[in-house]
Scaffold this motif. Structure first.
Motif, PDB file in Angstrom:
ATOM      1  N   TRP A  62       9.019 -17.492  -4.894  1.00  0.00           N
ATOM      2  CA  TRP A  62       9.950 -16.380  -4.615  1.00  0.00           C
ATOM      3  C   TRP A  62       9.793 -15.262  -5.635  1.00  0.00           C
ATOM      4  N   ALA A  63       9.609 -15.659  -6.916  1.00  0.00           N
ATOM      5  CA  ALA A  63       9.424 -14.646  -7.954  1.00  0.00           C
ATOM      6  C   ALA A  63       8.126 -13.874  -7.742  1.00  0.00           C
ATOM      7  N   ASP A  64       7.052 -14.585  -7.364  1.00  0.00           N
ATOM      8  CA  ASP A  64       5.783 -13.902  -7.083  1.00  0.00           C
ATOM      9  C   ASP A  64       5.922 -12.944  -5.908  1.00  0.00           C
ATOM     10  N   SER A  65       6.621 -13.420  -4.833  1.00  0.00           N
ATOM     11  CA  SER A  65       6.826 -12.568  -3.664  1.00  0.00           C
ATOM     12  C   SER A  65       7.646 -11.336  -4.016  1.00  0.00           C
ATOM     13  N   LEU A  66       8.685 -11.529  -4.845  1.00  0.00           N
ATOM     14  CA  LEU A  66       9.519 -10.415  -5.279  1.00  0.00           C
ATOM     15  C   LEU A  66       8.709  -9.402  -6.073  1.00  0.00           C
ATOM     16  N   ALA A  67       7.851  -9.902  -6.951  1.00  0.00           N
ATOM     17  CA  ALA A  67       7.007  -9.003  -7.747  1.00  0.00           C
ATOM     18  C   ALA A  67       6.063  -8.205  -6.849  1.00  0.00           C
ATOM     19  N   ASP A  68       5.486  -8.905  -5.849  1.00  0.00           N
ATOM     20  CA  ASP A  68       4.589  -8.200  -4.910  1.00  0.00           C
ATOM     21  C   ASP A  68       5.350  -7.133  -4.128  1.00  0.00           C
ATOM     22  N   ASN A  69       6.563  -7.488  -3.674  1.00  0.00           N
ATOM     23  CA  ASN A  69       7.362  -6.536  -2.922  1.00  0.00           C
ATOM     24  C   ASN A  69       7.741  -5.317  -3.769  1.00  0.00           C
ATOM     25  N   LEU A  70       8.082  -5.574  -5.036  1.00  0.00           N
ATOM     26  CA  LEU A  70       8.416  -4.468  -5.924  1.00  0.00           C
ATOM     27  C   LEU A  70       7.213  -3.556  -6.147  1.00  0.00           C
ATOM     28  N   GLU A  71       6.046  -4.172  -6.287  1.00  0.00           N
ATOM     29  CA  GLU A  71       4.827  -3.384  -6.469  1.00  0.00           C
ATOM     30  C   GLU A  71       4.543  -2.546  -5.225  1.00  0.00           C
ATOM     31  N   GLN A  72       4.704  -3.180  -4.045  1.00  0.00           N
ATOM     32  CA  GLN A  72       4.503  -2.443  -2.809  1.00  0.00           C
ATOM     33  C   GLN A  72       5.527  -1.312  -2.661  1.00  0.00           C
ATOM     34  N   LEU A  73       6.770  -1.606  -3.080  1.00  0.00           N
ATOM     35  CA  LEU A  73       7.815  -0.587  -3.010  1.00  0.00           C
ATOM     36  C   LEU A  73       7.485   0.591  -3.915  1.00  0.00           C
ATOM     37  N   ARG A  74       6.975   0.309  -5.114  1.00  0.00           N
ATOM     38  CA  ARG A  74       6.581   1.385  -6.010  1.00  0.00           C
ATOM     39  C   ARG A  74       5.452   2.222  -5.407  1.00  0.00           C
ATOM     40  N   VAL A  76       4.826   2.582  -2.181  1.00  0.00           N
ATOM     41  CA  VAL A  76       5.391   3.345  -1.071  1.00  0.00           C
ATOM     42  C   VAL A  76       6.174   4.548  -1.581  1.00  0.00           C
ATOM     43  N   MET A  77       6.975   4.346  -2.639  1.00  0.00           N
ATOM     44  CA  MET A  77       7.753   5.446  -3.200  1.00  0.00           C
ATOM     45  C   MET A  77       6.842   6.529  -3.768  1.00  0.00           C
ATOM     46  N   LYS A  78       5.759   6.128  -4.397  1.00  0.00           N
ATOM     47  CA  LYS A  78       4.815   7.106  -4.945  1.00  0.00           C
ATOM     48  C   LYS A  78       4.169   7.911  -3.819  1.00  0.00           C
ATOM     49  N   LYS A  79       3.733   7.200  -2.761  1.00  0.00           N
ATOM     50  CA  LYS A  79       3.131   7.897  -1.619  1.00  0.00           C
ATOM     51  C   LYS A  79       4.144   8.815  -0.951  1.00  0.00           C
ATOM     52  N   ASN A  80       5.412   8.358  -0.878  1.00  0.00           N
ATOM     53  CA  ASN A  80       6.460   9.179  -0.277  1.00  0.00           C
ATOM     54  C   ASN A  80       6.678  10.462  -1.086  1.00  0.00           C
ATOM     55  N   GLU A  81       6.643  10.344  -2.413  1.00  0.00           N
ATOM     56  CA  GLU A  81       6.779  11.524  -3.257  1.00  0.00           C
ATOM     57  C   GLU A  81       5.619  12.489  -3.032  1.00  0.00           C
ATOM     58  N   GLU A  82       4.399  11.936  -2.914  1.00  0.00           N
ATOM     59  CA  GLU A  82       3.238  12.779  -2.672  1.00  0.00           C
ATOM     60  C   GLU A  82       3.343  13.480  -1.319  1.00  0.00           C
ATOM     61  N   LEU A  83       3.775  12.729  -0.291  1.00  0.00           N
ATOM     62  CA  LEU A  83       3.938  13.320   1.041  1.00  0.00           C
ATOM     63  C   LEU A  83       5.036  14.383   1.044  1.00  0.00           C
ATOM     64  N   GLN A  84       6.131  14.109   0.310  1.00  0.00           N
ATOM     65  CA  GLN A  84       7.220  15.083   0.241  1.00  0.00           C
ATOM     66  C   GLN A  84       6.753  16.359  -0.441  1.00  0.00           C
ATOM     67  N   ALA A  85       5.925  16.202  -1.479  1.00  0.00           N
ATOM     68  CA  ALA A  85       5.377  17.380  -2.155  1.00  0.00           C
ATOM     69  C   ALA A  85       4.504  18.188  -1.201  1.00  0.00           C
ATOM     70  N   GLN A  86       3.718  17.488  -0.375  1.00  0.00           N
ATOM     71  CA  GLN A  86       2.879  18.178   0.605  1.00  0.00           C
ATOM     72  C   GLN A  86       3.738  18.897   1.648  1.00  0.00           C
ATOM     73  N   VAL A  87       4.817  18.224   2.102  1.00  0.00           N
ATOM     74  CA  VAL A  87       5.721  18.835   3.075  1.00  0.00           C
ATOM     75  C   VAL A  87       6.357  20.095   2.482  1.00  0.00           C
ATOM     76  N   ASP A  88       6.819  20.011   1.222  1.00  0.00           N
ATOM     77  CA  ASP A  88       7.427  21.173   0.570  1.00  0.00           C
ATOM     78  C   ASP A  88       6.430  22.323   0.462  1.00  0.00           C
ATOM     79  N   GLU A  89       5.192  21.988   0.112  1.00  0.00           N
ATOM     80  CA  GLU A  89       4.161  23.019  -0.012  1.00  0.00           C
ATOM     81  C   GLU A  89       3.875  23.679   1.338  1.00  0.00           C
TER      82      GLU A  89
END
Length: 289
Positions: A62-74, A76-89
């Motif tokens: 469960w701890a390994d899965s949680l760590a993987d999910n957190l990494e994936q979430l990070r 996704v959030m980074k890609k979302n920020e990049e996409l939002q920056a592109q949308v703003d531009e």
């Protein structure tokens, strides 16, 4: 007489611990020497520790899965920020493009207007206005240094905007034809019948029209849709500037004149650039004479 209590047999704790320790060590040696794979001790240990081990393994998974999910979430959030920056531009670029298109269309209208009216003119931009939705009074970025004078006519879009009322070195105040204080001597282009067009912010806000009064339609030929322009009899406005189109018409109570409304030719909610006619009415009359 009280009975004497019997003394209780008591084994010190340290001896109990020593005995259990010795028993465990003996059991371990016996298991090692005799190779008992399924001794009662092993069975008891299995019952005690195997569920615990399974629980630990599940927690670890469960701890390994949680760590993987957190990494994936990070990620996704980074890609979302990049996409939002592109949308703003892209949004900024689109807004800039629309503004450029609006400016081009606005300049094209002014160019057409410049060619339509053969007067001397100078372009100006609006830099301030009164509160409200309409450009009834506003300030332009040209003044006396640019040759602007009081009573010079201002045009934009498809026709007459208003008149200069005050001039500074690098600015001028303009009162438009929709302002309540403004009245323009006008005529119907098709018949040359004279009338007055009066500013009215109330009707402008309600129906996007201003008042037409004292129309002398002697031959009853004026109709809705006819163009209304500045007349030759106006004291401040040069003749022939389009004011708007008649939108409503009715006979007055005196049965001699008519009244109605005029839809202005200029969009008084979205003026940005104007042309100031440098030829004043007095100078135009002098040239005609």
């Amino acid at each position: 007489m009280r009975r004497r209590r019997k003394a209780r047999f008591h084994i010190p704790v340290k001896y109990v611990l020593l005995s259990l320790t010795a028993l465990c060590i003996a059991a371990m040696f016996a298991s090692f020497l005799l190779d008992f794979s399924f001794t009662p001790l092993n069975t008891a240990a299995g019952y005690a520790f195997i569920p615990m081990q399974k629980g630990i393994n599940q927690i670890g998974a469960w701890a390994d899965s949680l760590a993987d999910n957190l990494e994936q979430l990070r990620d996704v959030m980074k890609k979302n920020e990049e996409l939002q920056a592109q949308v703003d531009e892209l949004t900024t670029e689109l807004s800039t493009y629309k503004m450029e298109q609006y400016d081009i269309a606005d300049m094209r209208e002014l160019l057409d207007l410049d060619e339509k009216y053969k007067y001397k003119k100078i372009g100006a931009s609006i830099i301030g206005k009164d509160a409200g939705n309409w450009f009834d009074t506003f300030i332009i970025d040209k003044g006396s240094k640019d040759g602007i004078e009081v009573d010079m006519n201002v045009i934009a879009g498809s026709g007459l905007v208003g008149i200069v009322t005050e001039v500074g070195p690098n600015y001028a105040n303009v009162r438009s034809i929709i302002d309540d204080r403004n009245s323009v001597s006008a005529m119907v282009l098709t018949t040359s019948d004279t009338c007055f067009v009066n500013g009215d912010l109330e009707t402008m806000s309600r129906s996007q029209v201003i008042e037409l009064t004292d129309l002398t339609d002697e031959k009853d030929k004026v109709s809705v849709g006819d163009q209304v322009v500045t007349s030759y009899t106006s004291s401040k406005y040069v003749p022939g500037l389009l004011i708007g189109h008649i939108s409503d018409l009715k006979m007055d109570a005196n049965n001699l004149t008519k009244s109605g409304t005029v839809a202005p030719a200029v969009d008084f909610a979205h003026i940005k650039n104007v042309l100031v006619i440098l030829d004043k009415k007095q100078s135009v009359q002098s040239e005609d004479n």
